[in-house]
Scaffold this motif. Structure first.
Motif, mmCIF file in Angstrom:
data_model
loop_
_atom_site.group_PDB
_atom_site.id
_atom_site.type_symbol
_atom_site.label_atom_id
_atom_site.label_comp_id
_atom_site.label_asym_id
_atom_site.label_seq_id
_atom_site.Cartn_x
_atom_site.Cartn_y
_atom_site.Cartn_z
ATOM 1 N N TYR B 22 15.748 -4.858 -21.826
ATOM 2 C CA TYR B 22 15.947 -5.876 -20.781
ATOM 3 C C TYR B 22 17.435 -6.061 -20.487
ATOM 4 C CZ TYR B 22 16.638 -10.586 -19.001
ATOM 5 O OH TYR B 22 17.083 -11.664 -18.284
ATOM 6 N N VAL B 23 18.240 -6.191 -21.555
ATOM 7 C CA VAL B 23 19.670 -6.440 -21.347
ATOM 8 C C VAL B 23 20.326 -5.248 -20.660
ATOM 9 C CG1 VAL B 23 21.846 -6.768 -22.542
ATOM 10 C CG2 VAL B 23 19.873 -8.070 -23.223
ATOM 11 N N ALA B 24 20.008 -4.023 -21.124
ATOM 12 C CA ALA B 24 20.638 -2.845 -20.537
ATOM 13 C C ALA B 24 20.249 -2.708 -19.071
ATOM 14 C CB ALA B 24 20.235 -1.598 -21.314
ATOM 15 N N ARG B 25 18.973 -2.928 -18.777
ATOM 16 C CA ARG B 25 18.545 -2.772 -17.375
ATOM 17 C C ARG B 25 19.246 -3.773 -16.476
ATOM 18 N NH1 ARG B 25 13.740 0.504 -16.753
ATOM 19 N NH2 ARG B 25 13.723 -0.169 -14.609
ATOM 20 N N SER B 26 19.291 -5.043 -16.904
ATOM 21 C CA SER B 26 19.906 -6.009 -15.991
ATOM 22 C C SER B 26 21.410 -5.804 -15.931
ATOM 23 C CB SER B 26 19.553 -7.438 -16.381
ATOM 24 O OG SER B 26 19.940 -7.683 -17.682
ATOM 25 N N LEU B 27 22.034 -5.374 -17.042
ATOM 26 C CA LEU B 27 23.471 -5.127 -16.997
ATOM 27 C C LEU B 27 23.800 -4.003 -16.028
ATOM 28 C CD1 LEU B 27 26.371 -5.481 -18.001
ATOM 29 C CD2 LEU B 27 25.838 -3.989 -19.891
ATOM 30 N N PHE B 28 23.052 -2.892 -16.107
ATOM 31 C CA PHE B 28 23.460 -1.741 -15.300
ATOM 32 C C PHE B 28 22.904 -1.779 -13.892
ATOM 33 C CE2 PHE B 28 24.459 -0.526 -19.578
ATOM 34 C CZ PHE B 28 25.753 -0.106 -19.389
ATOM 35 N N LYS B 29 21.864 -2.600 -13.667
ATOM 36 C CA LYS B 29 21.442 -2.822 -12.283
ATOM 37 C C LYS B 29 22.563 -3.543 -11.524
ATOM 38 C CE LYS B 29 18.462 -5.903 -11.054
ATOM 39 N NZ LYS B 29 17.429 -6.762 -11.590
ATOM 40 N N ASN B 30 23.151 -4.547 -12.197
ATOM 41 C CA ASN B 30 24.236 -5.288 -11.557
ATOM 42 C C ASN B 30 25.566 -4.549 -11.670
ATOM 43 O OD1 ASN B 30 22.868 -7.765 -10.698
ATOM 44 N ND2 ASN B 30 22.478 -8.001 -12.864
ATOM 45 N N GLY B 31 25.693 -3.678 -12.686
ATOM 46 C CA GLY B 31 26.943 -2.952 -12.872
ATOM 47 C C GLY B 31 27.190 -1.930 -11.781
ATOM 48 N N ARG B 32 26.121 -1.536 -11.078
ATOM 49 C CA ARG B 32 26.253 -0.543 -10.012
ATOM 50 C C ARG B 32 27.254 -1.023 -8.952
ATOM 51 N NH1 ARG B 32 23.678 0.916 -5.351
ATOM 52 N NH2 ARG B 32 23.670 3.154 -5.011
ATOM 53 N N VAL B 33 27.243 -2.339 -8.684
ATOM 54 C CA VAL B 33 28.175 -2.901 -7.697
ATOM 55 C C VAL B 33 29.618 -2.623 -8.116
ATOM 56 C CG1 VAL B 33 28.965 -5.045 -6.666
ATOM 57 C CG2 VAL B 33 26.548 -4.693 -7.074
ATOM 58 N N PHE B 34 29.895 -2.823 -9.418
ATOM 59 C CA PHE B 34 31.252 -2.595 -9.911
ATOM 60 C C PHE B 34 31.601 -1.124 -9.834
ATOM 61 C CE2 PHE B 34 30.023 -6.552 -11.822
ATOM 62 C CZ PHE B 34 31.178 -7.281 -11.812
ATOM 63 N N MET B 35 30.642 -0.246 -10.189
ATOM 64 C CA MET B 35 30.905 1.189 -10.167
ATOM 65 C C MET B 35 31.201 1.658 -8.739
ATOM 66 S SD MET B 35 30.899 2.628 -13.057
ATOM 67 C CE MET B 35 30.475 2.267 -14.737
ATOM 68 N N LEU B 36 30.449 1.134 -7.776
ATOM 69 C CA LEU B 36 30.699 1.509 -6.387
ATOM 70 C C LEU B 36 32.096 1.068 -5.969
ATOM 71 C CD1 LEU B 36 27.301 0.802 -4.642
ATOM 72 C CD2 LEU B 36 28.441 2.992 -4.922
ATOM 73 N N ASP B 37 32.507 -0.095 -6.452
ATOM 74 C CA ASP B 37 33.852 -0.584 -6.158
ATOM 75 C C ASP B 37 34.902 0.320 -6.791
ATOM 76 O OD1 ASP B 37 34.233 -2.610 -4.469
ATOM 77 O OD2 ASP B 37 34.665 -4.136 -5.970
ATOM 78 N N ILE B 38 34.655 0.718 -8.057
ATOM 79 C CA ILE B 38 35.637 1.523 -8.777
ATOM 80 C C ILE B 38 35.772 2.900 -8.129
ATOM 81 C CG2 ILE B 38 36.066 2.699 -10.966
ATOM 82 C CD1 ILE B 38 34.753 0.287 -12.330
ATOM 83 N N PHE B 39 34.628 3.509 -7.761
ATOM 84 C CA PHE B 39 34.689 4.843 -7.174
ATOM 85 C C PHE B 39 34.708 4.798 -5.650
ATOM 86 C CE2 PHE B 39 33.000 5.646 -11.419
ATOM 87 C CZ PHE B 39 33.927 6.575 -11.846
#
Lengths: 125, 136
Positions: B22-39
């Motif tokens: 649960y934690v990994a899924r919600s972290l990386f579902k929302n982390g995609r926004v940061f990754m798109l920003d970084i790349f």
């Protein structure tokens, strides 16, 4: 029934509901502040806010479980009420402390961001 | 069943695995926004990096959960045959693991924020915004 188990049965659901309620309040009412801090970038703010909500759940529920692990042996009903009161008080006070700390971080961060913006405008030719 | 070791493990394992999931899924579902920003909007490399970090997150945390699973120390020298002992042991292990998981979550979030800040700092400077017209 073992009085310790009764204490856990009363303590855990009540504290879990409290922690979840506080976390969701922070999640809902912290959003306008975060929007101010991240220049109204609502996609980023929602992502950050959701991650912070999960972190809040984990830390608070983890602490509640750790308090249960260190519970003293309960033999009489008087002891049951006494330990329940003690441990509920601990959890409520810790939640209050974390809550005020959250508010302080938001206020200070907004304050410094506001100051930086004013300084930036003053130094422009 | 005389002692309750097996019962403890049977409760501990699903709880811990589902919590990590649960934690990994919600972290990386929302982390995609940061990754798109970084790349900078390069979807393919952002999603790949996100997935790599997610797999690493599973490995570290499930590894740690299994590492602390064994009931030992004080309990192993006693009978360990009451439900009270089971609840207390599970509360200690799962509570400790949840706090550890929270720290790992905030560490990941810190890395996301740091990456985003560095990426923004390296970006081409913005064109100068038009200032107010001079008087007269």
């Amino acid at each position: 029934m073992n009085l310790n188990l009764l204490a856990y049965l009363l303590f855990f659901p009540a504290m879990m509901a409290l922690a979840v309620g506080v976390a969701q309040t922070c999640h809902r009412h912290g959003r306008p502040w975060m929007l101010g801090l991240f220049d109204n970038n609502d996609v980023l703010v929602d992502a950050l806010n959701n991650i912070l909500l999960v972190g809040c759940y984990l830390v608070n529920l983890g602490y509640i479980a750790l308090v249960m692990a260190a519970w003293e042996n309960v033999i009489t009903i008087e002891q049951l009420v006494g330990t329940l009161g003690q441990h509920i008080a601990t959890i409520v006070l810790v939640l209050a402390g974390l809550h005020y700390q959250n508010i302080a971080v938001l206020l200070l961060w907004s304050h410094f961001k506001h100051r930086a913006r004013i300084d930036h405008h003053q130094h422009q030719p | 069943m005389a002692n309750k070791f097996v019962l403890t493990y049977l409760v501990y394992l699903p709880v811990v695995l589902l919590l990590t999931l649960y934690v990994a899924r919600s972290l990386f579902k929302n982390g995609r926004v940061f990754m798109l920003d970084i790349f900078r909007g390069k979807t393919e490399i952002a999603d790949s990096t996100n997935r790599l970090f997610e797999v690493g997150f599973y490995l570290i945390n499930i590894g740690f959960a299994l590492r602390i699973m064994e009931v030992n120390g004080y309990w192993a020298e006693n009978l360990y045959d009451t439900n009270q002992e089971v609840v207390e042991t599970l509360a200690g292990k799962i509570g400790g693991f949840a706090i550890y998981l929270g720290i790992m979550l905030f560490l990941n979030l810190f890395l996301f924020m740091r990456g985003r800040r560095k990426s923004n700092a390296n970006r081409m400077p913005r064109p100068v915004e038009p200032t107010a017209p001079a008087l007269a």
